[in-house]
Design an enzyme around this catalytic site. Structure first.
Site, PDB file in Angstrom:
ATOM      1  N   LYS A   1      -3.242  -2.159  -7.736  1.00 46.08           N
ATOM      2  CA  LYS A   1      -3.382  -3.154  -6.660  1.00 46.08           C
ATOM      3  C   LYS A   1      -4.869  -3.325  -6.351  1.00 46.08           C
ATOM      4  CE  LYS A   1      -1.619  -3.951  -1.922  1.00 46.08           C
ATOM      5  NZ  LYS A   1      -0.861  -3.319  -0.807  1.00 46.08           N
TER       6      LYS A   1
ATOM      7  N   SER B   1       2.981  -6.264   0.820  1.00 47.96           N
ATOM      8  CA  SER B   1       1.753  -6.876   0.323  1.00 47.96           C
ATOM      9  C   SER B   1       1.472  -6.585  -1.154  1.00 47.96           C
ATOM     10  CB  SER B   1       0.573  -6.396   1.156  1.00 47.96           C
ATOM     11  OG  SER B   1       0.356  -5.008   0.961  1.00 47.96           O
TER      12      SER B   1
ATOM     13  N   SER C   1       4.802  -2.061   2.236  1.00 48.52           N
ATOM     14  CA  SER C   1       4.147  -2.869   1.202  1.00 48.52           C
ATOM     15  C   SER C   1       4.361  -2.404  -0.232  1.00 48.52           C
ATOM     16  CB  SER C   1       2.643  -2.950   1.474  1.00 48.52           C
ATOM     17  OG  SER C   1       2.394  -3.862   2.511  1.00 48.52           O
TER      18      SER C   1
END
Lengths: 486, 487
Positions: free
Chosen positions: B81, B156, B180
């Site tokens: 990420k 997210s 997330s």
């Protein structure tokens, strides 16, 4: 109306640690810009603080030295504000639970004369907390540059109660606080390097009034003398405002030590909301009794208690103790030499240290640690003088040479032929006879009862002896010969 | 066979690599080729560096040839990420603020993955500064759900879940502040694990809310998640909040530990707003565990109704301070129109941050302000303690809790324009972060429309091995994880 000033000081002291307070990069002064940085100091994305235990040790030690109550837990808060010298735009600090509470600083006010001890009192402390220092802004014509070398240096904020009433008290407070920090090995407190910085809160009120007057914060007091001068100036300024019928405003003023003037920086309306909250990146650290005991054992005797002990144990006058104790290394040097010379020689050792050693160090711009005269050599010199082996004048010469070469006094005395025993009694008696014969006028005066006339014979004798004659022996010989003249 | 390499698990690929049936270079090449084929539609990556990945793969093959293979992740491409730092690679947090920022250092998890022989692959899209539940808040555009390109992948960490589901990586790391990792894992049909707070170092993770953030793995199987967790877990001297715990061999423990377990069903997690198809899938999973001999017990987490409020006070307060460093002074976006320092702050932040980030900074600044701190932040911290206590009380009777991961399956891109509607996507996941507990999402079926559904298992502190074993027991009896989207 009579007014009194009320003064409180906020002193920032940089803690002397190898690395910064929340990361491993070195702390230091005088390095090329932005070389004492790493991702944590520069607040790069993703970095986290990790507490340097040495900084916590230092503030606990400072608290112990000043008699503070030590918090059972070291808790960290974030102080949020935007400024380019603060890389995270928050400062890690301690808000509602400072590391140290209470305590006091013992001070000595100026005495009636330089060689007479002044009044001692204790200035109470409000708190001491630990935080990180910020970077430094350098302003140029069209731009400003930031140097983050200083950012993240461990910093103590030491806040006094507002209980001082004169510039002299503030001066004495800072002097003593500085000595305590240096004694404890906590900081070098070099104000030129920003290791000690002072802001003063000053107000005045009618004598007898208990409420505090309107407070003015004085900043940029970057030497201890400027603190004294700045406070004196501010007290006068406030008195003048009130005496002309004006009102004081709560503000921050900048004092310029060069010109002795101050100007307003900002008023109260611009006060910040720092949005303090506990720093979630740092776990509270428990400080148990064992930890404190270990640090307590490392705490040195402070200068004022040491001064009282020197006066008592060695029967030293104030003129010596007041000089010896201000530098811990000097006091240690003195005690070491006394130990070797014998406790009866404390005054002689003290005189050598205060008068001769400090003079030589001063003229050669050397630190005590660079001195070539060891305490053992000084003790040996004192013993040579005491036994009459070396006379005082010769000893002074020997001392200067010891300072230059690091040789023992015995070696120097031998090489230079400065031992008092170089003179035999027969020679001395002949020089005395010659001197008396050459000065009939002084003989008459002496016989007439003017005892001091004997001194007129001594000069020629000492000259003939090239300074190596024992003055006591010369005096005795002259008196014997004069008496024999009937 | 080789064409499907990118859909295999770490465990399967490990066997192929060990027997030299395939090389890391070939595997990495296959993942790159797959990415190039589908990325135009999925948009899971903010950037990737082919040459760098292939160089890492060659180095891995050389180690293996020299008999120096480092374990199960040797030669396996792992996507990160774009909030996790990799030295020399961009680190954008999907924000215009950091669009041109290249990090000079490795996050601790990156160091650990490299040490385990993994091939660090690509910078995965996410909501800006990890704030969101759909990956629509990325300054570089949304990621699509590989199961239905008109839908969100969750957030997210939507880039991580989408890339894995689409075969653009073999495993991935995300970060979980309020769900997330778990919610996008559920919406994309993969396994996602949020470890106990403190198990995995946060050093090198761009902070959103420091007391809630944890890095965790995305994987195709529970066993893969165990392998990934084993690689990244452990105390880190660079993170004061990382825990000094013994790290078990998760992969071995997951296979060794068998039930039955005592499972709690929190009644507050099955109320209004729960999609009937999601509910049905979770009920079937409960039935499975019951059939396996597990004791199923209804429990209550009475403070659940306060989770959302508590979360949005604590998370935004911390974020308002954490994001203060993005000021245009030392790095990141600086407004070209700024005239002085204050102007740099105002204009750079106005231009650099997106709407959701600004909303949360403003909210967080407000709740910390003088006069409001006690009423909001301090009170929220007290409620947080009660929420954690709810879970600990439940754990007196049960080993783990079983809930839906998300109340709804993947929704349409642009469907939830109201921030509050989006915040409600996290109602089953944020309590876990407030309580600092481990939790995972494992696929538990599909809607009739073909959208994945996730089952959440919430464990006791540092009981990841147990949690993974429970999830694997379910996974072994189902084949959801063997299904892949057609792209």
């Amino acid at each position: 109306m009579n007014y009194e000033a009320v003064i409180g000081l906020e002193v920032h002291v940089q803690i002397k640690t190898n690395s910064k307070v929340f990361t491993r990069v070195a702390a230091g002064y005088g390095q090329p810009e932005n070389t004492l940085t790493d991702p944590v100091v520069l607040a790069l994305p993703g970095t986290l603080p990790v507490m340097n235990k040495a900084a916590l040790d230092a503030i606990i030690k400072a608290g112990l030295l000043l008699g503070c109550e030590i918090a059972p837990v070291c808790k960290w808060d974030r102080k949020n504000y935007f400024y380019p010298d603060s890389p995270k735009n928050y400062q890690i600090s301690q808000y509602d639970q400072p590391m140290c509470l209470g305590g006091s600083v013992e001070i000595e006010l100026p005495g009636p004369a330089r060689n007479v001890m002044g009044e001692h009192k204790r200035i109470p402390l409000t708190r001491i907390h630990l935080e990180e220092d910020v970077g430094k802004l350098n302003h140029f014509a069209t731009e400003s540059l930031v140097d983050y070398n200083r950012a993240g240096t461990p910093l103590m904020e030491i806040v006094s109660d507002p209980t001082m009433h004169s510039a002299e008290e503030a001066f004495a407070y800072l002097t003593s606080l500085r000595a305590t920090m240096i004694y404890g090995g906590i900081s070098d407190c070099d104000m030129e390097k920003g290791q000690l910085r002072c802001d003063a809160n000053i107000s005045i009120r009618p004598v007898g009034e208990t409420k505090l007057g309107t407070k003015v914060e004085l900043k940029n007091l970057n030497s201890i003398s400027f603190v004294r001068d700045g406070i004196a100036h501010e007290i006068k300024r406030q008195l003048a405002v009130l005496e002309r019928g004006g009102t004081l405003v709560q503000e921050t003023r900048d004092y310029d030590g060069q010109t002795g003037t101050s100007q307003s920086l900002r008023s109260k309306e611009m006060a910040h909301d720092y949005r303090y909250f506990p720093d979630p990146d740092l776990m509270p650290v428990k400080v148990d009794e064992g930890w404190k005991d270990k640090l307590r054992a490392e705490c040195p005797e402070l200068s004022f208690p040491k001064q009282r002990r020197f006066a008592e144990a060695y029967a030293l006058p104030y003129t010596l103790t007041s000089v010896l104790v201000w530098d811990k290394a000097l006091a240690d040097y003195f005690e070491e030499a006394v130990k070797l010379a014998g406790s009866g020689k404390a005054q002689a050792v003290g005189n050598w240290v205060v008068n001769d050693l400090l003079r030589e160090l001063g003229t050669s711009h050397r630190a005590l640690s660079d001195s070539k005269i060891s305490p053992a050599h000084l003790a040996a010199l004192v013993q040579l003088v005491d036994s009459g082996t070396v006379l005082t004048n010769a000893a002074k010469e020997i001392f200067v040479e010891m300072f230059a070469t690091g040789e023992t006094p015995g070696v120097i005395a031998d090489r230079r032929g400065l031992r008092a025993t170089a003179t035999d009694a027969g020679e001395l008696e002949q020089w005395c006879r010659d001197s008396i014969a050459a000065n009939a006028k002084a003989v008459v005066e002496f016989k007439a009862g003017k005892d001091s006339a004997i001194n007129a014979f001594k000069g020629p004798v000492m000259k003939a002896a090239k300074g190596k004659a024992d003055p006591k022996l010369v005096d005795a010989t002259l008196r014997r010969l004069l008496a024999a003249m009937g | 066979m080789a064409a499907e390499l990118f859909f295999k698990s770490i465990a399967e690929l490990g066997a192929l690599l060990d027997t030299k049936t395939v090389s890391s270079a070939e595997l990495t090449q296959a993942v790159i080729a797959r990415t190039k084929a589908v990325e135009g539609r999925v948009k899971a990556f903010n950037s990737f560096d082919e040459a760098d990945a292939l160089a890492q793969a060659s180095a891995s093959d050389a180690r293996r040839a020299a008999g120096q293979a480092r374990g199960p992740l040797e030669g396996i491409p792992v996507g990160l990420k774009d909030v996790i730092s990799v030295a020399g690679q961009p680190l954008t947090a999907s924000s215009k603020m950091l669009a041109n920022f290249v990090s000079p250092y490795d996050a601790t998890v990156t160091t650990k993955l490299k040490g385990a022989g993994a091939v660090i692959w690509g910078r995965l899209n996410c909501d800006e500064f990890a704030m969101g539940s759909s990956t629509e808040n990325s300054a570089f555009g949304p990621t699509a759900n590989p199961w239905d390109l008109s839908r969100v992948p969750g957030g997210s960490s939507g880039g991580s879940s989408a890339a894995l589901a689409a075969g653009e990586t073999i495993a991935a790391l995300g970060s979980d502040t309020g769900g997330s990792i778990r919610q996008p894992a559920a919406l994309c049909g993969v396994v996602g694990l949020k470890p106990t707070y403190g198990l995995v170092s946060r050093y090198g993770l761009i902070a959103f809310a420091s007391s809630l953030d944890q890095i965790g793995p995305f994987a195709r199987t529970v066993e893969d998640a165990a392998i990934m967790l084993g690689a990244i877990a452990g105390h880190d001297p660079l993170d004061s909040t990382s825990f000094k715990a013994d790290i078990p061999d998760y992969r071995a423990e997951v296979k060794r530990r068998q039930g039955p377990w005592r499972l709690g069903i929190p009644k507050e997690y099955f109320g209004a707003g729960l999609d009937p198809e999601v509910n049905a899938a979770v009920e079937r999973a409960i039935a499975f565990y019951r059939a396996q001999g597990c004791e199923i017990k209804e429990v209550s987490l009475p403070h659940t109704q306060y989770c959302l409020d508590t979360y949005y006070i604590i998370a935004t307060a911390e974020a308002s301070s954490n994001l203060a460093r993005y000021d245009g002074i030392r790095y990141g976006h600086r407004s070209k129109d700024a005239k002085d320092a204050v102007d740099i702050y105002f204009k750079s932040r106005a231009e650099g941050f997106g709407a959701e980030v600004k909303r949360r900074i403003i909210l967080g600044t407000y709740v910390l302000s003088s006069g409001y701190y006690d009423a909001f932040y301090l009170r929220a911290q007290k409620v947080r303690t009660l929420i954690r206590q709810d879970f600990l009380n439940a754990y007196r009777e049960v080993d783990a809790l079983l809930t839906p991961t998300s109340p709804v399956p993947a929704f349409k891109l642009g469907e939830k324009s109201d921030p509050l509607a989006l915040y409600l996507c996290d109602i089953y996941t944020i309590g876990v972060n407030l309580a600092g507990l481990p939790a995972l999402s494992v696929p538990c079926g599909f809607t009739t429309g073909g959208l994945p559904i996730g089952l959440q298992l919430i464990g006791q502190p540092f009981a990841e091995a147990n949690l993974l074993a429970m999830a694997r027991a379910y996974e072994q009896a189902h084949d959801w994880h063997r299904q892949h989207p057609s792209l």
